[in-house]
Design an enzyme around this catalytic site. Sequence first.
Site, PDB file in Angstrom:
ATOM      1  N   CYS A 149       5.783   0.016   7.416  1.00  0.00           N
ATOM      2  CA  CYS A 149       5.407   1.198   6.649  1.00  0.00           C
ATOM      3  C   CYS A 149       6.605   1.621   5.809  1.00  0.00           C
ATOM      4  O   CYS A 149       7.724   1.683   6.322  1.00  0.00           O
ATOM      5  CB  CYS A 149       5.011   2.322   7.608  1.00  0.00           C
ATOM      6  N   LEU A 150       6.372   1.894   4.523  1.00  0.00           N
ATOM      7  CA  LEU A 150       7.489   2.288   3.648  1.00  0.00           C
ATOM      8  C   LEU A 150       8.128   3.596   4.113  1.00  0.00           C
ATOM      9  O   LEU A 150       9.254   3.893   3.750  1.00  0.00           O
ATOM     10  CB  LEU A 150       7.001   2.417   2.194  1.00  0.00           C
TER      11      LEU A 150
ATOM     12  N   GLN B 110       3.293   9.922   0.756  1.00  0.00           N
ATOM     13  CA  GLN B 110       4.575   9.225   0.952  1.00  0.00           C
ATOM     14  C   GLN B 110       5.567   9.475  -0.183  1.00  0.00           C
ATOM     15  O   GLN B 110       6.736   9.110  -0.073  1.00  0.00           O
ATOM     16  CB  GLN B 110       4.339   7.720   1.129  1.00  0.00           C
TER      17      GLN B 110
ATOM     18  N   HIS C 128      -4.669   1.825   7.508  1.00  0.00           N
ATOM     19  CA  HIS C 128      -3.290   2.318   7.623  1.00  0.00           C
ATOM     20  C   HIS C 128      -3.060   3.470   6.624  1.00  0.00           C
ATOM     21  O   HIS C 128      -2.538   4.526   6.976  1.00  0.00           O
ATOM     22  CB  HIS C 128      -2.324   1.150   7.350  1.00  0.00           C
ATOM     23  N   GLU C 129      -3.494   3.262   5.361  1.00  0.00           N
ATOM     24  CA  GLU C 129      -3.256   4.271   4.329  1.00  0.00           C
ATOM     25  C   GLU C 129      -4.110   5.525   4.543  1.00  0.00           C
ATOM     26  O   GLU C 129      -3.662   6.636   4.296  1.00  0.00           O
ATOM     27  CB  GLU C 129      -3.507   3.693   2.930  1.00  0.00           C
TER      28      GLU C 129
ATOM     29  N   GLY D 231       0.832  -1.198   0.000  1.00  0.00           N
ATOM     30  CA  GLY D 231       0.000   0.000   0.000  1.00  0.00           C
ATOM     31  C   GLY D 231       0.865   1.247   0.000  1.00  0.00           C
ATOM     32  O   GLY D 231       2.001   1.213   0.499  1.00  0.00           O
TER      33      GLY D 231
ATOM     34  N   HIS E 152      -2.506   7.764   6.809  1.00  0.00           N
ATOM     35  CA  HIS E 152      -1.484   8.596   6.148  1.00  0.00           C
ATOM     36  C   HIS E 152      -2.088   9.896   5.603  1.00  0.00           C
ATOM     37  O   HIS E 152      -1.487  10.956   5.690  1.00  0.00           O
ATOM     38  CB  HIS E 152      -0.849   7.844   4.975  1.00  0.00           C
TER      39      HIS E 152
HETATM   40 NI    NI Z   1       2.548   3.391   5.737  1.00  0.00          NI
END
Ligand code: NI
Length: 173
Positions: free
Chosen positions: A94-95, A51, A136-137, A46, A140
């Site tokens: 998480c990236l 991000q 989660h996204e 995701g 963000h």
């Molecule tokens: Ni993340």
Amino acid sequence: MSVKELITVPDDILRKISEPINTLQVNEKKLIKDLFDTMYHHNGIGLAAVQVGILKRIIVLDVSKNDNEKKPLCFINPEIKKLSKKMSTYEEGCLSIPNTFLEIERPEICTLSYIDENGDKKEMECDGLLSTCLQHEINHLDGKLIIDYLSKIKKDLIIKKLSKQKTSNRVIV
Ligand code: NI
């Protein structure tokens, strides 16, 4: 193919609120493609536009574990309508927070409305990994990160560690 640079903690942009999309134009379509390229390149499941440093309410996801059978999903202006009382726990990464995995408890089922990549209004109910990933996204898009689920002491430790990692690569000559 256009892989964008990932923004990581403690960059302040990750704390900003992303703006809704009014019309889907060439720029947004290009951004969606770039988000998929970037997510697949980094083996993520995701990614939110913030991000890669763009404050627009766009999320891409692919929770299929099979490389031969990709299931790309795009959510524009996603809005959570309902969350179940029943909770489930996943170990989330998480990236934007390298090498950090945390057990996070979230509602198991969520219902949301969104616009798809063709500009159509949709609604869906999901559970399991997809539900967790979407929540989660969407966090963000509202400037919230998985480390916010921790106590302040633990959170500060992780931020400190990640800040050090960042500066250790810096060379001043
Ligand atoms: Ni993340």
